[in-house]
Structures are given as C-alpha cells and as structure tokens.
Scaffold this motif. Structure first.
Motif, PDB file in Angstrom:
ATOM      1  N   GLU A 131       0.823  -1.214   0.000  1.00 62.16           N
ATOM      2  CA  GLU A 131       0.000   0.000   0.000  1.00 62.16           C
ATOM      3  C   GLU A 131       0.855   1.261   0.000  1.00 62.16           C
ATOM      4  N   SER A 132       2.113   1.145   0.391  1.00 65.36           N
ATOM      5  CA  SER A 132       3.000   2.300   0.518  1.00 65.36           C
ATOM      6  C   SER A 132       3.668   2.657  -0.805  1.00 65.36           C
ATOM      7  N   GLN A 133       3.485   3.876  -1.246  1.00 64.40           N
ATOM      8  CA  GLN A 133       4.128   4.330  -2.473  1.00 64.40           C
ATOM      9  C   GLN A 133       5.630   4.452  -2.295  1.00 64.40           C
ATOM     10  N   LEU A 191       7.150   1.103  -2.953  1.00 65.08           N
ATOM     11  CA  LEU A 191       7.089   0.835  -4.386  1.00 65.08           C
ATOM     12  C   LEU A 191       8.178   1.602  -5.129  1.00 65.08           C
ATOM     13  N   ASN A 192       8.480   2.796  -4.662  1.00 66.27           N
ATOM     14  CA  ASN A 192       9.481   3.623  -5.339  1.00 66.27           C
ATOM     15  C   ASN A 192      10.904   3.113  -5.143  1.00 66.27           C
TER      16      ASN A 192
END
Length: 319
Positions: free
Chosen positions: A190-192, A195-196
């Motif tokens: 859920e954490s961007q 993901l980055n």
C-alpha cells in the motif's frame, strides 16, 4: 585507510569474491525469468527450473540453498585456520551437520504446516517446491554442534560463533530461492514509498494477475540479515564480544527481525496452537533464548576470552 586495506587484503578478496559470486548468480537467475510465478497463467511459465537435464531437473531453489551452504562453509574454512583448528574437522561437521539441518528444517515445516498434505513418506521428504524452515535448521544444527564439538574436542562457543555467520550467509542467499518459487511473500503493498525504492525486477516478479504488487518479504529478510552479518563480521575483530556472544547476538537479531517485521507480513505462516509459529518461536526461543544465553554466559562462564583473542594471529586477518 590504505594500511587497513593492505592488512585486510585477504579478507577483502574473500568476502568481495563471495559477494560478487552471489550477485552474478542473482543476475543469471533473474535473466531466466519469463513471467511472474504469481501470475494466473503460471502454467505457461517455469521460473523454478534452472536446468532441465531430460532425466532430471535442477531447481533454482536448490541452487541458491547450496550456494549459501558453500559460501558459508568457505568462510568457516578460513576462520578455522585463523583459530588454528584442523580444517578436516570442519569437513566432518559439514558432512553430517548439513544433511541433519536440512532434515530438521523439513520436519519443522511439516509439523507446523497449517495445510498438511502428506500422504506418503515421499511427500514428507519432498522439498522440490520449497518447504524448509530455517528455525528447524538452526535448532538442529545447534544440538548437533553440542555433540560434535565434544567429540572433536574443540570449543563449542567458538564454533557456534562461526556457525552464526554461516546461518546469516545461508539465509541471505537461500531466500532468493523463495523469490524464484514465488513464495514467502506478504500482502499487497500500500506504501508508495516502498514501491518507489524496490528494484524493478523484484516488483515485476511480485506482481499478481490482478496487477497488484505484493510485499517481497524474502527481500526484507535478506536486507535485515545482511545488516546483522556486516555488524558481526566487523565487530568480531575487535575486543567487544567474548566467545559465544555472536551466536547469542545472531539469535536476538534474527529473532526480532523475523518475529516483529517479517512474519507479521507473511501470508503463508506456519501455526502452533492457532498462533503463528514463527512469531512465537522467533521471539521466545530465538530472541529470548539469545538474551538468556548472553546473561547466563556472564554468570557461569566469567573468564571467557574475547573472540579476537582466539585467533592464532591478530594481523592480516579478514574482516
């Protein structure tokens, strides 16, 4: 800095070469990926097989596990020489200890598997699709070590400290077998931010058929263990820890990481009495046991030497 590099030239070659071999293996494995094992069209892909010999197949899982064992054994070989021990004793230990640890890892997994599907003895020993638990391997190895060191007349605590390094190396390398199998993962990310920062090839292989990306807990565990490994490799060359401390620190470090960070995320947990087995045992048997070990050692074995003092020479030692 230059003097330090000259004195530790052998260590830099040894650990640098091991790291390079590990990276090259990952590159080779990743280059063979032809689809996410989490995809619903899994039957079109086979990321688990490294080599198909016709009469037999060799899985990436097995290659990563064996590579971890070989690297760990190589580091232990040179450490044996540093403390002046006969390296033949190491090979004797590996000959019996490694198979027993694999058996222990498998039995642990089978005992706590929440979805048992073992109808025959072959089902129980079949590890071609994974199904090994490091907790079982560590417990088995330490029990074996008690008898082995007594028989070979070598210091249990020094040997245990060496094994702690081997455990971390084996876990770091072996977890990439889980990556190739598409297992040992968490829920949807859920954490961007996460993901980055995740490498693209990991995100690609952690993408489900619905397009969501799930937590690569194998990767998190590897980073946690790598941090612990670097810490122990550096600090053991100073007069900070006495013999037997490193195995205690390993148990605490791994127990906390696995129990508080990794297992709460895992979607494929093992269970004991309705609780996640690896959380319970990581925090109690590993982290708790490590703390108890360090305390009792200072009460019962007050005159132990520092690990550095066990080395035959104190100059020109690997990190």
């Amino acid at each position: 800095m230059i003097d330090y590099l000259k004195k530790n030239k052998q260590g830099i070659y040894l650990y640098g070469g091991s790291l390079l071999a590990f990276i090259l293996l990952i590159i080779l494995a990743v280059s063979s990926l032809n689809g996410s094992p989490l995809d619903s069209t899994i039957n079109q892909f086979d990321n688990k097989t490294a080599l198909d010999l016709g009469f037999a197949t060799i899985a990436w899982y097995a290659i990563f596990i064996l590579t971890g064992i070989v690297i760990g054994a190589t580091l232990s070989y040179f450490e044996f020489k540093k403390v002046g021990w006969d390296t033949e004793k190491l090979f004797d230990g590996l000959l019996f200890g490694v198979p027993l640890s694999i058996i222990g890892a498998r039995l642990y997994y089978v005992i706590f598997d929440p979805n048992p599907h073992y109808e025959t003895f072959m089902d129980v020993i079949n590890i071609t699709n994974g199904g090994l638990a490091i907790h079982g391997a560590v417990i088995t190895a330490l029990v074996f070590l008690i008898f082995f060191t007594k028989k070979k007349k070598i210091d249990f605590w020094v040997m245990a400290d060496m094994i702690a390094i081997g455990f971390l190396v084996g876990q770091i390398v072996g977890r990439w077998g889980n990556f190739m199998n598409g297992e040992a993962h968490g829920p949807v990310i859920e954490s961007q931010f996460i993901l980055n920062i995740l490498p693209n090839f990991i995100k690609t292989n952690m993408t489900t058929s619905t397009g969501t990306i799930i937590h690569p807990t194998f990767f998190y565990e590897g980073l946690w263990n790598f941090t612990g490994l670097v810490f122990l490799l550096i600090t053991r060359r100073f007069k900070l820890f006495k013999v037997g401390d490193m195995i205690g620190l390993y148990l605490i470090w791994y127990g906390l990481g696995r129990g508080l960070i990794i297992e709460p995320l895992r979607t494929d947990p093992l269970y004991i009495f309705g609780l996640k087995a690896n959380i319970v045992l990581s925090l109690s048997l590993f982290a708790g046991g490590g703390v108890l070990l360090l305390i009792l050692k200072r009460i019962i074995f007050k005159d132990q030497k520092y690990y550095k003092e066990m080395l035959v020479t104190h100059e020109d030692n690997p990190i």
